[in-house]
Motif scaffolding. Structure first.
Motif: not given
Length: 618
Positions: A418, A420-421, A424, A441, A443, A446, A482-485, A510
């Motif tokens: 992951g 994402g923010r 990173q 990732d 995406d 991205r 680090c995924v946001d799901d 989360y």
């Protein structure tokens, strides 16, 4: 007591299938030809053309088609409606163009060889379709279904499944009048289309409003076998409804899977279906091998072989040209075109129907069916040769172009899943200290954005075991999720813990409930994405109010320690939901770490409603 001869007759076919698969598939995989060729050869060996251990290939194929149905259900679970909507250009643009262009080219070639206009048109339609099961099985073996070429291949196959209804409605219009005295009834075709649309609507309504409540009730019972039975009920029920509506069973299963793709029970359903899918799909390929008519093939061996090679070559050329026209990379276009080359499973329905309607003579129908079966054998071999050729060419290049689907060099001591923010920033800390990091990732945008800054991110879904292995999870000391799901994070954690027990697992949580679920799943370290930043924010606010920096830091650390103690206490008391979210349990009640001195008061009726509403745990 059961009759022993009946029991023996029931078990013998199962043992023969299992023994054939056990002997053939490892051998052909060892030779580098893949499992599909192994199943096809095993089927031919035990079928009417070989040892004649089975003589009813059509009966076996009817049962084995359930494997294709389950494959499409699993693929539907892995997609989301939003992602499918994003693929609409490939589904309806590339899918339509590939089907029409391939059909016209094959029909023209058939007419050039002396076929009638009706027969040539039917042959063009039947052979333009592609083998969904073969293409998706090869993509699954390679672990490339989520790559750009894998997604485009899937889009074309999905369009072809949706085209089954209009094809079935229009085929009778090609029948000579002598074979259809009253002429084809257009109203029957329109009525069939209406029934098909109503069936699709029924599946959508059931998926949106009935399936999740059903699975919640079943999960509450705690009976795992009932959940498995319910999963099979959903898959087979949707497939049967579509079949009665005159559509592809696989399309019905795909719709059911798609509607459950965002369900809390998605991973459980996939795990329940997977064993059945693999076995029945192998049985399907074996049934295709059994269905090859040895007498027809031997009588016309050379013409059929040349025709099969020609059909495969034509389909590859047309698909490659269209994919290049739609801006696919050369190698991706060639890979995708090779996977679309074999004739589809629907050809074995369409060609006998054409014989019954008089569009093709019985001899032409038999030859065309043998031709379709031969393309199913030749196609995977050609796809394998093309893949080997591409791999050798890539290996010969000193500096191959960046391909996000390749995992060459992905063996860092830390695997970050992951980008994402959150991912990173965490990665920047590791790189600043010289740590060797691999990042994956799924995406694409991205990944491209990271590439513009000189940072290589590999394309891959961390919820897939084959992707984790390819990205070096077996050598990583730490796997950072680090995924946001939240669902994906739990699924990845369970997958990593089961298959890579030596690696430490760090995960982004989360909220508080998710943090407890991650601890339950076995992470070594977890942190809520907003916890540290919120504590830092509060500390700086104290300083702005006049507190000494040391005092503000002490307060921050005290609140952090109190939060950790509360989290440990809640975990010990069992106030959590299972990691798979498949059972009903009480939610955590949010409680402040520090009790406020004054009771809050509502300033208006609206704010009173907000205060009375249930809060989310953080």
């Amino acid at each position: 007591m059961p009759d022993h001869p009946e029991t023996t007759s029931f078990l013998a076919p199962i043992l023969i299938f299992c023994l054939s698969a056990v002997l053939a598939v490892p051998l052909f995989k060892r030779l580098g030809l893949g499992a599909v060729i192994g199943y096809l050869v095993a089927g031919a060996a035990i079928g009417p053309a070989g040892l004649r251990l089975f003589t009813d290939a059509n009966g076996v194929r009817t049962v084995a088609e359930v494997g294709v149905v389950m494959l499409l259900f699993v693929i539907g679970l892995e997609l989301k409606p939003s992602k499918l909507l994003a693929m609409r250009r490939d589904i309806f643009g590339l899918g339509t163009a590939q089907f029409l262009a391939t059909g016209v080219v094959i029909a023209g070639a058939a007419m050039g060889l002396g076929a009638s206009a009706r027969g040539a048109t039917l042959l063009g339609v039947a052979l333009a379709l592609s083998a969904t099961a073969i293409a998706l099985q090869i993509l699954d073996e390679r672990g490339t279904l989520q790559t750009p070429y894998g997604q485009r291949t899937f889009s074309v196959l999905l369009f072809q499944d949706m085209a089954v209804v209009p094809i079935l409605a229009l085929v009778p219009l090609l029948a000579p009048e002598s074979s259809a005295p009253g002429g084809p009834d257009l109203w029957d075709g329109l009525r069939s289309t209406g029934v098909a649309m109503a069936s699709i609507a029924a599946i959508v309504v059931a998926g949106l409003y009935l399936l999740n409540p059903l699975f919640r009730v079943l999960a509450w019972t705690g009976a795992r076998e009932v959940m498995t039975a319910a999963a099979l009920l959903v898959v087979l029920g949707a497939a049967l409804l579509m079949e009665h509506a005159g559509m592809s069973m696989a399309l019905g299963a795909f719709l059911a899977g798609l509607l459950l793709s965002e369900s809390n029970f998605r991973h459980q359903l996939e795990a329940d279906i997977e064993p059945f899918r693999g076995l029945l799909l192998g049985l399907f390929f074996m049934s295709v091998g059994m269905g090859m008519d040895a007498k027809v093939i031997l009588a016309e061996a050379v013409p059929l072989l040349l025709a099969a090679v020609g059909v495969v070559a034509l389909k590859i050329a047309v698909a490659y040209g269209l994919e290049r026209w739609m801006c696919s990379a050369r190698r991706d276009a060639l890979r995708s075109a090779a996977l679309l080359a074999p004739a589809g499973e629907f050809a074995f329905v369409l060609l006998p129907m054409a014989g019954a309607l008089g569009i093709l003579s019985p001899q032409e129908s038999g030859l065309a069916s043998a031709l379709a079966a031969l393309t199913m054998v030749i196609g995977p071999i050609v796809a394998k040769l093309i893949e080997v050729g591409i791999a050798r060419r890539e290996a010969a290049q000193p500096e191959p172009e960046f391909d996000p689907a390749s995992f060459d060099g992905a063996h860092g001591s830390v695997l970050v899943i992951g980008f994402g923010r959150f991912g990173q920033i965490a990665t920047q800390v590791l790189l600043a200290d010289g740590v060797d990091v691999t990042v994956i990732d799924k995406d694409v945008d991205r990944i491209k954005a990271a590439g513009r800054f000189g940072f290589k991110v590999y394309y891959g879904d961390g919820a897939r075991l084959d992707v984790l292995r390819a990205s070096g999870a077996g050598q990583a000391r730490v796997i950072a999720i680090c995924v946001d799901d939240r669902q994906a994070a739990l699924a990845i954690t369970e997958l990593v813990r089961e298959n890579f027990p030596l690696a430490q697992v760090h995960a982004r949580a989360y909220d508080r409930i998710h943090a407890i679920d991650l601890i339950k799943a076995g992470v070594d370290y977890q942190i809520r994405a907003t916890l540290s930043s919120a504590l830092e924010f509060g500390r700086e606010t104290l300083v702005a109010l006049g507190s000494a920096a040391e005092r503000a830091e002490e307060v921050r650390l005290a609140v952090r320690e109190r939060d950790e103690q509360r989290l440990a206490l809640q975990q010990a008391e069992g106030k959590l939901r299972p990691a798979d979210y498949s059972k009903v349990a009480p939610r955590l009640t949010p409680e402040p770490l520090v009790t406020p001195k004054a009771k809050s008061r509502a300033l208006s009726a609206e704010t009173q409603d907000v205060m009375d509403a249930p809060e989310r745990a953080d």
